[in-house]
Design a protein around this motif. Structure first.
Motif, PDB file in Angstrom:
ATOM      1  N   GLU A  65       0.831  -1.203   0.000  1.00 55.29           N
ATOM      2  CA  GLU A  65       0.000   0.000   0.000  1.00 55.29           C
ATOM      3  C   GLU A  65       0.865   1.252   0.000  1.00 55.29           C
ATOM      4  O   GLU A  65       0.573   2.230  -0.704  1.00 55.29           O
ATOM      5  CB  GLU A  65      -0.929   0.011   1.216  1.00 55.29           C
ATOM      6  N   ALA A  66       1.950   1.219   0.775  1.00 55.56           N
ATOM      7  CA  ALA A  66       2.837   2.385   0.868  1.00 55.56           C
ATOM      8  C   ALA A  66       3.565   2.627  -0.454  1.00 55.56           C
ATOM      9  O   ALA A  66       3.651   3.769  -0.924  1.00 55.56           O
ATOM     10  CB  ALA A  66       3.839   2.184   1.999  1.00 55.56           C
ATOM     11  N   ILE A  70       3.577   5.863  -3.139  1.00 52.41           N
ATOM     12  CA  ILE A  70       4.798   6.479  -3.655  1.00 52.41           C
ATOM     13  C   ILE A  70       4.808   6.435  -5.183  1.00 52.41           C
ATOM     14  O   ILE A  70       5.137   7.420  -5.855  1.00 52.41           O
ATOM     15  CB  ILE A  70       6.033   5.760  -3.083  1.00 52.41           C
ATOM     16  N   GLU A  71       4.431   5.297  -5.714  1.00 47.34           N
ATOM     17  CA  GLU A  71       4.403   5.095  -7.162  1.00 47.34           C
ATOM     18  C   GLU A  71       3.458   6.088  -7.844  1.00 47.34           C
ATOM     19  O   GLU A  71       3.818   6.727  -8.843  1.00 47.34           O
ATOM     20  CB  GLU A  71       3.945   3.658  -7.425  1.00 47.34           C
ATOM     21  N   ILE A  72       2.259   6.255  -7.312  1.00 45.94           N
ATOM     22  CA  ILE A  72       1.284   7.177  -7.892  1.00 45.94           C
ATOM     23  C   ILE A  72       1.797   8.618  -7.839  1.00 45.94           C
ATOM     24  O   ILE A  72       1.649   9.391  -8.796  1.00 45.94           O
ATOM     25  CB  ILE A  72      -0.071   7.052  -7.172  1.00 45.94           C
ATOM     26  N   ALA A 183      15.204  -0.422  -6.630  1.00 41.92           N
ATOM     27  CA  ALA A 183      15.111  -1.390  -5.527  1.00 41.92           C
ATOM     28  C   ALA A 183      13.673  -1.532  -5.032  1.00 41.92           C
ATOM     29  O   ALA A 183      13.207  -2.638  -4.738  1.00 41.92           O
ATOM     30  CB  ALA A 183      16.041  -0.986  -4.389  1.00 41.92           C
ATOM     31  N   LEU A 184      12.956  -0.411  -4.937  1.00 45.93           N
ATOM     32  CA  LEU A 184      11.559  -0.457  -4.500  1.00 45.93           C
ATOM     33  C   LEU A 184      10.691  -1.226  -5.493  1.00 45.93           C
ATOM     34  O   LEU A 184       9.721  -1.883  -5.103  1.00 45.93           O
ATOM     35  CB  LEU A 184      11.004   0.953  -4.316  1.00 45.93           C
ATOM     36  N   GLY A 240       4.690  14.266   2.241  1.00 52.42           N
ATOM     37  CA  GLY A 240       3.517  14.651   3.018  1.00 52.42           C
ATOM     38  C   GLY A 240       2.381  13.650   2.970  1.00 52.42           C
ATOM     39  O   GLY A 240       1.220  14.018   3.162  1.00 52.42           O
ATOM     40  N   GLU A 241       2.714  12.388   2.741  1.00 49.88           N
ATOM     41  CA  GLU A 241       1.689  11.336   2.688  1.00 49.88           C
ATOM     42  C   GLU A 241       1.532  10.731   4.078  1.00 49.88           C
ATOM     43  O   GLU A 241       1.962   9.615   4.362  1.00 49.88           O
ATOM     44  CB  GLU A 241       2.107  10.264   1.671  1.00 49.88           C
ATOM     45  N   ASP A 242       0.906  11.475   4.965  1.00 55.65           N
ATOM     46  CA  ASP A 242       0.812  11.063   6.365  1.00 55.65           C
ATOM     47  C   ASP A 242      -0.400  10.169   6.656  1.00 55.65           C
ATOM     48  O   ASP A 242      -0.447   9.500   7.690  1.00 55.65           O
ATOM     49  CB  ASP A 242       0.735  12.297   7.278  1.00 55.65           C
ATOM     50  N   GLU A 243      -1.383  10.177   5.741  1.00 59.28           N
ATOM     51  CA  GLU A 243      -2.623   9.449   6.012  1.00 59.28           C
ATOM     52  C   GLU A 243      -2.404   7.947   6.167  1.00 59.28           C
ATOM     53  O   GLU A 243      -3.164   7.260   6.854  1.00 59.28           O
ATOM     54  CB  GLU A 243      -3.647   9.697   4.893  1.00 59.28           C
ATOM     55  N   LEU A 244      -1.363   7.417   5.531  1.00 59.17           N
ATOM     56  CA  LEU A 244      -1.116   5.971   5.603  1.00 59.17           C
ATOM     57  C   LEU A 244      -0.662   5.519   6.986  1.00 59.17           C
ATOM     58  O   LEU A 244      -0.796   4.347   7.331  1.00 59.17           O
ATOM     59  CB  LEU A 244      -0.050   5.567   4.570  1.00 59.17           C
TER      60      LEU A 244
END
Length: 281
Positions: A65-66, A70-72, A183-184, A240-244
């Motif tokens: 999910e994380a 990042i990908e999007i 790597a990701l 700033g993707e804190d919602e996860l």
């Protein structure tokens, strides 16, 4: 091995392929150098194996999910900055990329053609019918190519664009970021194929940014999942993707499964004091 419930064991073996489950036997067996190799240590139970199996499954879900988030984000950044400078179809011309990367440019477009032919996305059919064109605008292209192909796209962007794409990832240059991206992509594929992640030695190691103490302290585990988790957490915080609540979810998972050996995943001593993992005060 301790078997307390035969019915439970049989049910699980019917539900989970034995070959898949056997990947989780190793921590509960004698050393491969021992005369008792492939035999189970007496103090462990079948439930221990199943618990580790479910830990890994939950870990994969959190990580997948994380990485998806990042990908999007980076699909959006690449499409935005490239189209801002070269318009919707600028990606079709080599002159809009690093000209010394002609072979990589050709590889990218071969991949795009393959993805277009395979894709079932409605917007592709709609665009072709409305505009009578086989070429898609860049913001459509980035939505159909794989994560690996996206990393190729980033690699051949001109330096100015690369820097704009990663401008929020402080302390990380474009070369390090490309290697992280690569790597990701491998970690994402492990998750997507439901493969063992927990104690995996990654096929592609992560790069350590120079002068970045939080990552330099992880130099001995750059091909282990803890380094990947640290990269993910750092990127999510940077954009700033804190919602996860990735950091909290990882810590909660480790608390839920206290028997899992963190050293097998590359966790360092006092890892929670590392600036990436330390709670904000």
């Amino acid at each position: 091995m301790q078997i307390s419930n035969d019915s439970f064991v049989l049910t699980k073996l019917k539900h989970i392929n034995y070959y898949r489950l056997s990947a989780y036997f190793l921590p509960f067996q004698y050393s491969k150098n021992s005369e008792k190799k492939n035999m189970f240590l007496p103090e462990h139970s079948f439930e221990d194996i199943i618990s580790l199996y479910y830990f890994d499954a939950e870990l994969r879900k959190i990580v997948f999910e994380a990485i998806e988030s990042i990908e999007i984000y980076f699909r959006t950044q690449i499409a935005y900055f490239h189209s801002l400078k070269y318009d919707a179809f600028g990606y079709l011309l080599l002159k809009n990329f690093r000209e010394n990367k002609a072979d990589k440019f050709d590889e990218l477009h071969d991949d795009i053609l393959k993805e277009k032919s395979r894709s079932k996305e409605f917007f592709i059919k709609h665009f072709r019918e409305k505009y009578n064109s086989v070429d898609l605008p860049v913001w459509s292209v980035v939505e159909i190519i794989s994560f690996g192909t996206l990393s190729k796209f980033f690699m051949i962007l001109k330096e100015e664009e690369q820097n704009l794409v990663i401008q929020n990832i402080k302390g990380v240059n474009k070369l390090v970021f490309y290697k992280w991206f690569h790597a990701l992509s491998g970690v994402r594929n492990i998750c997507a194929h439901h493969s063992r992640l927990w104690n995996r030695t990654l096929g592609v190691s992560f790069e350590i940014p120079k002068g970045f103490e939080a990552f330099e302290n992880l130099k001995d585990c750059k091909n282990k999942i803890f380094f990947a988790l640290s990269v993910i957490e750092y990127i999510l915080t940077s954009i700033g993707e804190d919602e996860l609540e990735f950091k909290s979810n990882i810590k909660a998972l480790l608390s839920k499964y206290p028997k899992v050996k963190l050293e097998s995943m590359g966790f360092i001593e006092n890892w929670e004091q590392n600036s990436i993992w330390r709670e904000n005060e």
